[in-house]
Design a protein around this motif. Sequence first.
Motif, short mmCIF file in Angstrom:
data_model
loop_
_atom_site.label_atom_id
_atom_site.label_comp_id
_atom_site.label_asym_id
_atom_site.label_seq_id
_atom_site.Cartn_x
_atom_site.Cartn_y
_atom_site.Cartn_z
N VAL A 198 0.84 -1.19 0.00
CA VAL A 198 0.00 0.00 0.00
C VAL A 198 0.87 1.24 0.00
O VAL A 198 0.61 2.21 -0.73
CB VAL A 198 -0.96 -0.03 1.21
N ALA A 199 1.95 1.24 0.79
CA ALA A 199 2.85 2.38 0.84
C ALA A 199 3.54 2.57 -0.50
O ALA A 199 3.71 3.70 -0.97
CB ALA A 199 3.88 2.20 1.95
N TYR A 200 3.94 1.47 -1.14
CA TYR A 200 4.60 1.54 -2.45
C TYR A 200 3.65 2.15 -3.49
O TYR A 200 4.02 3.02 -4.27
CB TYR A 200 5.05 0.15 -2.88
N ILE A 201 2.41 1.70 -3.48
CA ILE A 201 1.41 2.23 -4.42
C ILE A 201 1.17 3.71 -4.16
O ILE A 201 1.06 4.52 -5.09
CB ILE A 201 0.11 1.41 -4.34
N ALA A 202 1.10 4.09 -2.87
CA ALA A 202 0.88 5.49 -2.53
C ALA A 202 2.03 6.37 -3.00
O ALA A 202 1.83 7.47 -3.52
CB ALA A 202 0.68 5.64 -1.02
N VAL A 203 3.28 5.90 -2.85
CA VAL A 203 4.45 6.66 -3.28
C VAL A 203 4.45 6.79 -4.80
O VAL A 203 4.70 7.87 -5.34
CB VAL A 203 5.74 6.02 -2.77
#
Length: 121
Positions: free
Chosen positions: A7-12
Amino acid sequence: MERWLSVAYIAVVLALGFASIWPQLTVRFAQAEVKTPATQGLLARPEVTSSALQPGPVAPEVAKVNLNSASQAEIESLPGVGPALAQRIIEGRPYRSLEDLDRVKGIGPKLLERLRPLVAL
């Protein structure tokens, strides 16, 4: 934990993509070209000042009505002046100053201020 990293990777990735296209999303205004009588090859009138170039509603230039010599129809063309008031203005002639209009019944301070830029003596 692995799910939060995804989720963090997608957000970045989305944030970086959005940051890269942000300049195309903002509003840009074209540079306006100001045309003055001098740039158009016309002679500038000396009575035109920079205050004439201020923003606001555009009012056409109107020839001033001379209250000492105007006909009743010309006086009636003034805002707030009807046939009866025009007749009283004619009967009160001659006028030496605009403040002399104050003695005409039906002309108060408000109407006098409205008429000031439209009349001459």
